[in-house]
Write a protein that holds these residues in place. Structure first.
Motif, PDB file in Angstrom:
ATOM      1  N   PRO A 254       0.805  -1.222   0.000  1.00  0.00           N
ATOM      2  CA  PRO A 254       0.000   0.000   0.000  1.00  0.00           C
ATOM      3  C   PRO A 254       0.836   1.270   0.000  1.00  0.00           C
ATOM      4  CG  PRO A 254      -0.882  -1.595   1.524  1.00  0.00           C
ATOM      5  CD  PRO A 254       0.408  -2.164   1.030  1.00  0.00           C
ATOM      6  N   SER A 255       1.926   1.256   0.777  1.00  0.00           N
ATOM      7  CA  SER A 255       2.721   2.484   0.826  1.00  0.00           C
ATOM      8  C   SER A 255       3.373   2.764  -0.525  1.00  0.00           C
ATOM      9  CB  SER A 255       3.773   2.398   1.928  1.00  0.00           C
ATOM     10  OG  SER A 255       4.542   1.238   1.753  1.00  0.00           O
ATOM     11  N   VAL A 256       3.767   1.703  -1.224  1.00  0.00           N
ATOM     12  CA  VAL A 256       4.354   1.887  -2.553  1.00  0.00           C
ATOM     13  C   VAL A 256       3.291   2.395  -3.514  1.00  0.00           C
ATOM     14  CG1 VAL A 256       5.387   0.669  -4.522  1.00  0.00           C
ATOM     15  CG2 VAL A 256       6.219   0.240  -2.221  1.00  0.00           C
ATOM     16  N   ARG A 257       2.085   1.831  -3.393  1.00  0.00           N
ATOM     17  CA  ARG A 257       0.989   2.305  -4.248  1.00  0.00           C
ATOM     18  C   ARG A 257       0.725   3.789  -4.017  1.00  0.00           C
ATOM     19  NH1 ARG A 257      -1.957  -1.583  -6.505  1.00  0.00           N
ATOM     20  NH2 ARG A 257      -1.581  -3.658  -5.731  1.00  0.00           N
ATOM     21  N   LYS A 258       0.726   4.161  -2.738  1.00  0.00           N
ATOM     22  CA  LYS A 258       0.441   5.554  -2.387  1.00  0.00           C
ATOM     23  C   LYS A 258       1.533   6.452  -2.969  1.00  0.00           C
ATOM     24  CE  LYS A 258      -1.033   8.236   1.601  1.00  0.00           C
ATOM     25  NZ  LYS A 258       0.002   8.915   2.342  1.00  0.00           N
ATOM     26  N   PHE A 259       2.766   6.030  -2.774  1.00  0.00           N
ATOM     27  CA  PHE A 259       3.908   6.791  -3.280  1.00  0.00           C
ATOM     28  C   PHE A 259       3.809   6.955  -4.802  1.00  0.00           C
ATOM     29  CE2 PHE A 259       7.950   8.600  -3.305  1.00  0.00           C
ATOM     30  CZ  PHE A 259       8.828   7.923  -4.133  1.00  0.00           C
ATOM     31  N   ALA A 260       3.475   5.857  -5.480  1.00  0.00           N
ATOM     32  CA  ALA A 260       3.368   5.895  -6.936  1.00  0.00           C
ATOM     33  C   ALA A 260       2.243   6.850  -7.353  1.00  0.00           C
ATOM     34  CB  ALA A 260       3.110   4.507  -7.488  1.00  0.00           C
ATOM     35  N   ARG A 261       1.148   6.785  -6.616  1.00  0.00           N
ATOM     36  CA  ARG A 261       0.022   7.666  -6.968  1.00  0.00           C
ATOM     37  C   ARG A 261       0.397   9.132  -6.804  1.00  0.00           C
ATOM     38  NH1 ARG A 261      -3.382   4.495  -4.472  1.00  0.00           N
ATOM     39  NH2 ARG A 261      -3.554   5.851  -2.670  1.00  0.00           N
ATOM     40  N   GLU A 262       1.127   9.411  -5.718  1.00  0.00           N
ATOM     41  CA  GLU A 262       1.529  10.809  -5.484  1.00  0.00           C
ATOM     42  C   GLU A 262       2.409  11.329  -6.623  1.00  0.00           C
ATOM     43  OE1 GLU A 262       1.397  10.513  -0.631  1.00  0.00           O
ATOM     44  OE2 GLU A 262       3.353  10.609  -1.649  1.00  0.00           O
ATOM     45  N   LEU A 263       3.239  10.443  -7.155  1.00  0.00           N
ATOM     46  CA  LEU A 263       4.136  10.865  -8.242  1.00  0.00           C
ATOM     47  C   LEU A 263       3.476  10.756  -9.612  1.00  0.00           C
ATOM     48  CD1 LEU A 263       7.503   9.160  -7.214  1.00  0.00           C
ATOM     49  CD2 LEU A 263       6.878  11.534  -6.938  1.00  0.00           C
ATOM     50  N   GLY A 264       2.299  10.152  -9.641  1.00  0.00           N
ATOM     51  CA  GLY A 264       1.636   9.940 -10.938  1.00  0.00           C
ATOM     52  C   GLY A 264       2.281   8.822 -11.732  1.00  0.00           C
ATOM     53  N   VAL A 265       2.914   7.898 -11.025  1.00  0.00           N
ATOM     54  CA  VAL A 265       3.570   6.784 -11.719  1.00  0.00           C
ATOM     55  C   VAL A 265       2.549   5.672 -11.985  1.00  0.00           C
ATOM     56  CG1 VAL A 265       5.247   4.904 -11.438  1.00  0.00           C
ATOM     57  CG2 VAL A 265       5.870   7.233 -10.810  1.00  0.00           C
ATOM     58  N   THR A 280       8.801  -2.435  -5.694  1.00  0.00           N
ATOM     59  CA  THR A 280       9.292  -1.831  -4.457  1.00  0.00           C
ATOM     60  C   THR A 280       9.356  -0.314  -4.628  1.00  0.00           C
ATOM     61  OG1 THR A 280      11.585  -1.870  -5.167  1.00  0.00           O
ATOM     62  CG2 THR A 280      10.766  -3.857  -4.076  1.00  0.00           C
ATOM     63  N   LEU A 281       9.623   0.346  -3.522  1.00  0.00           N
ATOM     64  CA  LEU A 281       9.766   1.800  -3.554  1.00  0.00           C
ATOM     65  C   LEU A 281      10.883   2.203  -4.523  1.00  0.00           C
ATOM     66  CD1 LEU A 281       8.226   3.874  -1.702  1.00  0.00           C
ATOM     67  CD2 LEU A 281      10.394   4.174  -0.541  1.00  0.00           C
ATOM     68  N   ASP A 282      11.975   1.432  -4.486  1.00  0.00           N
ATOM     69  CA  ASP A 282      13.109   1.705  -5.378  1.00  0.00           C
ATOM     70  C   ASP A 282      12.703   1.587  -6.840  1.00  0.00           C
ATOM     71  OD1 ASP A 282      15.820   0.295  -3.395  1.00  0.00           O
ATOM     72  OD2 ASP A 282      14.766   2.217  -3.334  1.00  0.00           O
ATOM     73  N   ASP A 283      11.840   0.613  -7.135  1.00  0.00           N
ATOM     74  CA  ASP A 283      11.392   0.436  -8.522  1.00  0.00           C
ATOM     75  C   ASP A 283      10.629   1.680  -8.997  1.00  0.00           C
ATOM     76  OD1 ASP A 283      12.450  -2.121  -8.624  1.00  0.00           O
ATOM     77  OD2 ASP A 283      10.586  -3.047  -7.938  1.00  0.00           O
ATOM     78  N   VAL A 284       9.792   2.199  -8.100  1.00  0.00           N
ATOM     79  CA  VAL A 284       9.008   3.384  -8.468  1.00  0.00           C
ATOM     80  C   VAL A 284       9.948   4.576  -8.670  1.00  0.00           C
ATOM     81  CG1 VAL A 284       7.209   4.998  -7.713  1.00  0.00           C
ATOM     82  CG2 VAL A 284       6.943   2.552  -7.290  1.00  0.00           C
ATOM     83  N   GLN A 285      10.919   4.690  -7.754  1.00  0.00           N
ATOM     84  CA  GLN A 285      11.880   5.791  -7.893  1.00  0.00           C
ATOM     85  C   GLN A 285      12.697   5.647  -9.177  1.00  0.00           C
ATOM     86  OE1 GLN A 285      13.780   5.402  -4.089  1.00  0.00           O
ATOM     87  NE2 GLN A 285      12.747   7.219  -3.277  1.00  0.00           N
ATOM     88  N   GLY A 286      13.121   4.417  -9.443  1.00  0.00           N
ATOM     89  CA  GLY A 286      13.922   4.158 -10.651  1.00  0.00           C
ATOM     90  C   GLY A 286      13.136   4.481 -11.910  1.00  0.00           C
ATOM     91  N   PHE A 287      11.870   4.086 -11.905  1.00  0.00           N
ATOM     92  CA  PHE A 287      11.016   4.359 -13.062  1.00  0.00           C
ATOM     93  C   PHE A 287      10.880   5.875 -13.262  1.00  0.00           C
ATOM     94  CE2 PHE A 287       7.841   3.152 -16.138  1.00  0.00           C
ATOM     95  CZ  PHE A 287       6.976   4.248 -16.163  1.00  0.00           C
ATOM     96  N   THR A 288      10.665   6.581 -12.159  1.00  0.00           N
ATOM     97  CA  THR A 288      10.502   8.035 -12.242  1.00  0.00           C
ATOM     98  C   THR A 288      11.756   8.681 -12.812  1.00  0.00           C
ATOM     99  OG1 THR A 288       9.158   7.870 -10.267  1.00  0.00           O
ATOM    100  CG2 THR A 288       9.829  10.075 -10.905  1.00  0.00           C
ATOM    101  N   LYS A 289      12.914   8.201 -12.330  1.00  0.00           N
ATOM    102  CA  LYS A 289      14.183   8.761 -12.830  1.00  0.00           C
ATOM    103  C   LYS A 289      14.325   8.512 -14.327  1.00  0.00           C
ATOM    104  CE  LYS A 289      16.950   8.469  -8.647  1.00  0.00           C
ATOM    105  NZ  LYS A 289      17.799   7.574  -7.908  1.00  0.00           N
ATOM    106  N   SER A 290      13.986   7.309 -14.748  1.00  0.00           N
ATOM    107  CA  SER A 290      14.134   6.968 -16.168  1.00  0.00           C
ATOM    108  C   SER A 290      13.233   7.839 -17.036  1.00  0.00           C
ATOM    109  CB  SER A 290      13.763   5.508 -16.411  1.00  0.00           C
ATOM    110  OG  SER A 290      14.538   4.688 -15.639  1.00  0.00           O
ATOM    111  N   VAL A 291      12.020   8.083 -16.539  1.00  0.00           N
ATOM    112  CA  VAL A 291      11.103   8.924 -17.320  1.00  0.00           C
ATOM    113  C   VAL A 291      11.648  10.351 -17.383  1.00  0.00           C
ATOM    114  CG1 VAL A 291       8.789   9.954 -17.365  1.00  0.00           C
ATOM    115  CG2 VAL A 291       9.068   7.520 -16.887  1.00  0.00           C
ATOM    116  N   MET A 292      12.144  10.822 -16.225  1.00  0.00           N
ATOM    117  CA  MET A 292      12.668  12.190 -16.185  1.00  0.00           C
ATOM    118  C   MET A 292      13.896  12.334 -17.089  1.00  0.00           C
ATOM    119  SD  MET A 292      10.631  13.772 -14.307  1.00  0.00           S
ATOM    120  CE  MET A 292      11.402  15.343 -14.022  1.00  0.00           C
ATOM    121  N   ALA A 293      14.696  11.267 -17.145  1.00  0.00           N
ATOM    122  CA  ALA A 293      15.905  11.318 -17.981  1.00  0.00           C
ATOM    123  C   ALA A 293      15.588  11.091 -19.459  1.00  0.00           C
ATOM    124  CB  ALA A 293      16.906  10.269 -17.501  1.00  0.00           C
TER     125      ALA A 293
END
Ligand code: CAO
Length: 557
Positions: A254-265, A280-293
C-alpha cells in the motif's frame, strides 16, 4: 427482486479508506463474494466483496471517495441466489461479530498495553489480528536489527493473493531480534520481533483480539478484523475471488501504491524487482528517474507523442508537403526514370536503416598520379587508359584484407565475412545512377581492372548491364573525382557495411616539417555502418588507404 444496499463491512481500525479501484459497473451480474472495489489506507489495501449475488443497479461511490464501515457503496438487485446468500448482510455480520470479547486464542496473542514503567525490558511484538488469513508470506522486511523503531512503525509487509498489508510494531524501542525473514509464512500471534528499551506510549498499540464470533459469523468474504481501542492499523484480508477486469493488479504494498500515486507513476508499467515481481519503492523511484531522464516513456506519454514512441513501428513522419507549384510559375511534369524509382527506394531504405557515419580524410596521390599519367603516355597507342579509380579499387582491396569487417555483411546477430573482393563502383548514366560490380578485384591487375571498368561503365551508360553485373559487391566506391567537389557522404549499399566516396583531387600546400610543399591531395569520404564498424576502425581504414595511395608499393607488403 429485492434491492439490497451493499455496505463496507468491518474493516478493523480504519476510520476512512479511499476507493482506489472500481471492479464492477451498473448492469454487471455479480456473484456473492465477488470483489466490488479496492480500498486502501496508508498501511493496507483490500478488496471489498459483495455479500450477495445479483445485478449492480447503482454504484454509490466513485474513485477517490472515502468510505468506512457501514458506508453504502452499491445497490444490488439481488437475484435468486440472494435468497440464500453466501454471506450474511454485513450489518448482520457485524452484530454477530460485534462483541469485543476475546477468544482465548486471541487473548494469547494480545500484547497488552505496556505500562511505561515496565517498558525497560525486552518486549515481544507479535502478529496482530489479520482476520481470516492464515500463512501469509512476508514479502518485505522494512527494518533491521539495531533500528530504533517507533510504535506503529511498519516492520514487515505480508501479502496473500488478495491483499497486502504492513504489520506495525506494537511498541517503540530498539530492534533486538527479528524473528521472521523474507518468505516466512506467518499467522496471527506469531512472534515477529523483540524490542529492547521499549517505552510504549500510553497509547501504545495493542494487538487486536479477534472475536471468536467474528470468525464464526462472518462470511468468508468479510473483513473480519475487529480491533479494539488503540489497535494499530491492521487489515483483515478478504477471502474472496478477486475480479479484476483488465489483467492483474500490480504487485505492490500500500505504501508503494500511495507513493506511486503521489508521483503519478502508472504502477502497471513499473517492472517489479522484488519477489514474485513485486514493485518496491526503489522500482518506483527508478522508473521516475528513467522517465525524467527521457530513457523511457509512460504509455500515456507515448500515446501523446507517437512519433517518438519507438518500437520500430515506423518513422511516423509528417506527410510530404503538397504544393501547387503552378502558383509560383510555369512547370513541366515528367515521370521519374525507372532506374531512379528503383534506386530511390533502395537508397531511402539504406539511408534510414543504417546508422551511417562518415570519416573524411585526404590521401597524397602526387606520385601515384604522376605514375598514372606516365603509364597512360606509354600505353597511348594501346588505347587503354588507366584511371585513378582502378588504383582506388586495388588499394581498397588491400585495406579490406587488413580490416575484414569492412568486407562483411550483417545478418541478424552474425557478421558474414566475405572471402571474395567484388567492388561495386557508382556510374553516372543518362538513366540515373547504376552500380556495376567488378569481380575478384584481388586477383586482377590495374590494367585489367581499368579495362573491365571501362567496359562495365559503357554498358551502364548504354543501359546494357545484365542484372548479374550489378550483384555480389562486397564494397563500393563512388568517385566524383572526374566531376568535382570536396567530400560528400555516400549512402551505404546494403547489405554492404561501408562505401568509399572520392572527390576531386587538387594541389595543396602540405607542410613537410620544414616547408610547405605542393602536393596532389585526394579527398576521401568513408561512410560506414556503426553497427559493425567503430570510428577508430574507420579512421585506421582511411589512414591505411592513404598510406597505400601515397606509396603504392605497400600493396605488395
Ligand atoms: N580527382 C581529379 N581528377 C579525377 C579524379 C579525381 N579523383 N578522378 C578522375 N579524374 C579525372 C580523370 O583523370 C579524367 O581526366 P582525364 O580525362 O584528363 O584523364 C577525368 O576525371 C574523367 O575521369 P573518368 O570519369 O573518365 O574516369 P573515372 O575512372 O574517374 O570514373 C566512372 C569512371 C564510371 C566512375 C565515372 O565516369 C562516373 O560515372 N562517375 C560518377 C560516379 C557517381 O555518380 N557517383 C555518385 C554516386 S552517389 O550519387
Amino acid at each position: 427482486m429485492a434491492l439490497v444496499d451493499i455496505t463496507i463491512p468491518d474493516i478493523g481500525d480504519f476510520d476512512e479508506v479511499s476507493v482506489i479501484e472500481l471492479l464492477v459497473k451498473p448492469g454487471d451480474t455479480i456473484k456473492a463474494d465477488q470483489s466490488l472495489m479496492t480500498v486502501e489506507s496508508d498501511k493496507a489495501s483490500m478488496e471489498i466483496p459483495s455479500s450477495h449475488a445479483g445485478v449492480v443497479k447503482e454504484l454509490k461511490v466513485k474513485l477517490g471517495d472515502k468510505v468506512k464501515q457501514g458506508s453504502v457503496v452499491l445497490v444490488l438487485e439481488a437475484g435468486a441466489a440472494a435468497a440464500a446468500p453466501a454471506a450474511a448482510p454485513v450489518s448482520e455480520q457485524k452484530q454477530a461479530a460485534a462483541p469485543a470479547t476475546s477468544s482465548p486464542s486471541a487473548t494469547k496473542t494480545v500484547a497488552d498495553p505496556v505500562p511505561a514503567a515496565a517498558a525497560a525490558g525486552p518486549v515481544e511484538v507479535r502478529v496482530p489480528d489479520i482476520g481470516d488469513f492464515k500463512d501469509v508470506a512476508v514479502i518485505e522486511v522494512l527494518v533491521k536489527v539495531g533500528d530504533a523503531v517507533k510504535a506503529e512503525q511498519s516492520l514487515v509487509t505480508v501479502e496473500s493473493d488478495k491483499a497486502s498489508m504492513e504489520i506495525p510494531s506494537s511498541a517503540s524501542g530498539v530492534l533486538k531480534e527479528l524473528k521472521v525473514k523474507l518468505g516466512d509464512k506467518i499467522n496471527v500471534g506469531d512472534l515477529l520481533a523483540i524490542l529492547e528499551g521499549s517505552a510504549a506510549p500510553a497509547t501504545a498499540p495493542a494487538l487486536a483480539p479477534a472475536p471468536a464470533q467474528a470468525a464464526a459469523a462472518a462470511p468468508a468474504a468479510s473483513l473480519a478484523s475487529t480491533p479494539v481501542e488503540r489497535v494499530p492499523p491492521t487489515a483483515a484480508l478478504p477471502a474472496h475471488e478477486p475480479s479484476v477486469p483488465s489483467g492483474q493488479l500490480p504487485h505492490a504494498s500500500p505504501s508503494v501504491r500511495k507513493f506511486a500515486r503521489e508521483l503519478g507513476v502508472p504502477l502497471g508499467e513499473v517492472k517489479g524487482s522484488g519477489p514474485k515481481d513485486r514493485i518496491t519503492l526503489d522500482d518506483v523511484q527508478g522508473f521516475t528517474k528513467s522517465v525524467m531522464a527521457g530513457d523511457v516513456r509512460t504509455q500515456a506519454q507515448a500515446a501523446k507523442a507517437p512519433a517518438a514512441s519507438g518500437g520500430g513501428a515506423g518513422l511516423d513522419l509528417l506527410p510530404w508537403p503538397k504544393v501547387d507549384f503552378t502558383k509560383f510559375g510555369a512547370v513541366e511534369r515528367k515521370d521519374l526514370p525507372r532506374i531512379k524509382k528503383i534506386s530511390g527506394a533502395n537508397l531511402l531504405r539504406n539511408y534510414v536503416m543504417i546508422p551511417h557515419v562518415t570519416n573524411h580524410d585526404d590521401a597524397d596521390i602526387t606520385e601515384l598520379e604522376a605514375f598514372r599519367v606516365s603509364t597512360n603516355k606509354e600505353n597511348e597507342k594501346s588505347g587503354l587508359k588507366v584511371t585513378m579509380l582502378a588504383f582506388l579499387i586495388k588499394a581498397s582491396v588491400a585495406a579490406l584484407k587488413k580490416f575484414p569487417e569492412f568486407n562483411s555483411s550483417l545478418d541478424g546477430d552474425q557478421l558474414v565475412y566475405k572471402q571474395y573482393y567484388n567492388i561495386g563502383f557508382a556510374a553516372d548514366t543518362p538513366n540515373g545512377l547504376m552500380v556495376p560490380v567488378l569481380r575478384d578485384a584481388d586477383k586482377k591487375g590495374i590494367m585489367q581492372i581499368s579495362q573491365e571498368m571501362g567496359e562495365l561503365a559503357k554498358k551502364a551508360r548504354d543501359g546494357k548491364l545484365a542484372p548479374a553485373e550489378m550483384q555480389g559487391a562486397s564494397f563500393t566506391i563512388s568517385s566524383l573525382g572526374g566531376i568535382g567537389g570536396r567530400y560528400f557522404t555516400p549512402i551505404i549499399n546494403a547489405p554492404e557495411v561501408a562505401i568509399l566516396g572520392v572527390s576531386k583531387s587538387q594541389m595543396e600546400p602540405v607542410w613537410d616539417g620544414k616547408a610547405f610543399q605542393p602536393r596532389l591531395m585526394l579527398p576521401m569520404s568513408l561512410a560506414w555502418d556503426h553497427r559493425v564498424i567503430d570510428g577508430a576502425g574507420a579512421a585506421r581504414f582511411n589512414a591505411y588507404l592513404g598510406q597505400i595511395l601515397g606509396d603504392f608499393r605497400r600493396v605488395l607488403l
